[in-house]
Design an enzyme around this catalytic site. Structure first.
Site, PDB file in Angstrom:
ATOM      1  N   LYS A 184       0.844  -1.198   0.000  1.00 42.63           N
ATOM      2  CA  LYS A 184       0.000   0.000   0.000  1.00 42.63           C
ATOM      3  C   LYS A 184       0.880   1.248   0.000  1.00 42.63           C
ATOM      4  O   LYS A 184       1.773   1.373   0.831  1.00 42.63           O
ATOM      5  CB  LYS A 184      -0.912  -0.021   1.226  1.00 42.63           C
ATOM      6  CG  LYS A 184      -1.817  -1.254   1.278  1.00 42.63           C
ATOM      7  CD  LYS A 184      -2.558  -1.374   2.588  1.00 42.63           C
ATOM      8  CE  LYS A 184      -1.617  -1.625   3.757  1.00 42.63           C
ATOM      9  NZ  LYS A 184      -2.319  -1.848   5.033  1.00 42.63           N
ATOM     10  N   THR A 216      -7.847   8.913   9.637  1.00 39.15           N
ATOM     11  CA  THR A 216      -7.444   7.714   8.905  1.00 39.15           C
ATOM     12  C   THR A 216      -7.035   6.578   9.843  1.00 39.15           C
ATOM     13  O   THR A 216      -6.372   5.639   9.419  1.00 39.15           O
ATOM     14  CB  THR A 216      -6.262   8.040   7.963  1.00 39.15           C
ATOM     15  OG1 THR A 216      -5.179   8.594   8.734  1.00 39.15           O
ATOM     16  CG2 THR A 216      -6.672   9.029   6.882  1.00 39.15           C
ATOM     17  N   GLY A 218      -6.961   3.272  11.562  1.00 40.71           N
ATOM     18  CA  GLY A 218      -7.548   1.965  11.288  1.00 40.71           C
ATOM     19  C   GLY A 218      -7.740   1.636   9.824  1.00 40.71           C
ATOM     20  O   GLY A 218      -8.393   0.643   9.501  1.00 40.71           O
ATOM     21  N   THR A 219      -7.181   2.433   8.922  1.00 48.70           N
ATOM     22  CA  THR A 219      -7.379   2.159   7.501  1.00 48.70           C
ATOM     23  C   THR A 219      -6.778   0.805   7.096  1.00 48.70           C
ATOM     24  O   THR A 219      -7.382   0.059   6.315  1.00 48.70           O
ATOM     25  CB  THR A 219      -6.772   3.266   6.627  1.00 48.70           C
ATOM     26  OG1 THR A 219      -5.416   3.507   7.037  1.00 48.70           O
ATOM     27  CG2 THR A 219      -7.554   4.557   6.748  1.00 48.70           C
ATOM     28  N   GLY A 220      -5.594   0.490   7.609  1.00 44.36           N
ATOM     29  CA  GLY A 220      -4.957  -0.772   7.250  1.00 44.36           C
ATOM     30  C   GLY A 220      -5.732  -1.969   7.756  1.00 44.36           C
ATOM     31  O   GLY A 220      -5.943  -2.950   7.024  1.00 44.36           O
ATOM     32  N   CYS A 221      -6.153  -1.913   9.016  1.00 46.66           N
ATOM     33  CA  CYS A 221      -6.969  -2.993   9.584  1.00 46.66           C
ATOM     34  C   CYS A 221      -8.243  -3.182   8.775  1.00 46.66           C
ATOM     35  O   CYS A 221      -8.635  -4.308   8.434  1.00 46.66           O
ATOM     36  CB  CYS A 221      -7.353  -2.674  11.027  1.00 46.66           C
ATOM     37  SG  CYS A 221      -5.983  -2.380  12.152  1.00 46.66           S
TER      38      CYS A 221
END
Length: 275
Positions: A184, A216, A218-221
């Protein structure tokens, strides 16, 4: 493993092995919200408790390895899973525990591995000494690994300053044994965001415009859980990634704007009630 009842509204069982976020924006809480919003069923195995809000992580309480195994065992024996998603696995013992339980109870279930290493506020969530264990023990089991730029750098030892570097890092992670990797690009500068999917069949580039916001957390989770839910529901990998990216983008656009730091997303946007 048991199968969902015919005609069930929810479909796609995802077992999430990750740490909690008391602020509700990332970790297990974000994972559960995401899977539920996408009409999947989320079960959990808690790896650690955190005292956390939008400003940072203020404490971590570890869950004993034996109890982590027990959580995974009882869920998989009864409810089953169509996909496993891992998040915060903060130590070598935790990584080895999860890998062993997967081998014993879910060897044929696809794994989406989000290699969570550092919280949005900068707090380290993976012991530096556990990095080799993550690479050697869990990563080769993954159907998909979803590192951001700093995580990809840690996994590969490469410096990433652009898309060409992302491509090299993705190739290196494939060589470590993962079936696929989604690097990402959100940490790179610029208004155009690029994520790169690498598989044995080649590279696929996904692009979108950056949304300028501090909300933003928690975007990866959330992205990894959205992919896991979609795979559990039978989507092919590229379709699952495209759906997950659309979901997260809209969750950022409609973020509630709460908290004094990196605020959470609006995970419920697909099921929002019209007033």
């Amino acid at each position: 493993m048991s199968r969902p009842a015919p005609g069930s509204v929810m479909r796609g069982r995802v077992l999430i092995c990750a740490g909690s976020d008391s602020g509700g924006g990332a970790g297990l809480q974000a994972d559960i919200k995401t899977v539920t919003a996408l009409a999947g069923f989320a079960a959990t195995a808690v790896t650690a408790l955190t005292a956390q809000n939008t400003r940072g992580v203020f404490g971590i309480h570890e869950v004993p390895a034996e109890f982590l195994t027990r959580q995974m065992q009882v869920v998989l024996d009864d409810i089953g899973a169509d996909c496993i998603k891992t998040g915060m696995l903060h130590s070598a013992v935790v990584i080895e525990t999860v890998a062993s339980a997967l081998d014993r109870y879910a060897a044929d279930v696809p794994l989406v591995m989000d290699p969570v290493m550092v919280a949005k506020g900068g707090h380290r969530l993976l012991d530096a000494s556990a990095l080799d264990t993550l690479r050697q023990v869990l990563l080769p089991r993954a159907r998909l690994v979803t590192p951001n730029i700093p995580e990809a750098e840690d996994l590969t030892g490469l410096s990433i300053g652009g898309v060409d570097d992302m491509r090299r890092a993705a190739g290196t992670i494939l060589e470590l044994g993962a079936s696929a990797v989604l690097v990402k690009g959100g940490h790179l500068p610029g208004d155009n965001l690029v994520d790169l999917l690498a598989t044995a069949d080649g590279m696929r580039r996904f692009e979108s415009r950056r949304i300028h916001t501090r909300h933003t957390h928690g975007t990866g989770c959330s992205l990894a859980s959205a992919i896991a839910a979609s795979l559990a529901q039978g989507l092919e990998l590229e379709a699952a990634i495209m759906r997950a990216r659309r979901y997260v983008e809209q969750a950022i656009r409609t973020a509630p704007g709460i908290g004094q730091g990196h605020g959470p997303l609006n995970h419920a946007h697909p099921v929002a009630v019209q007033q």
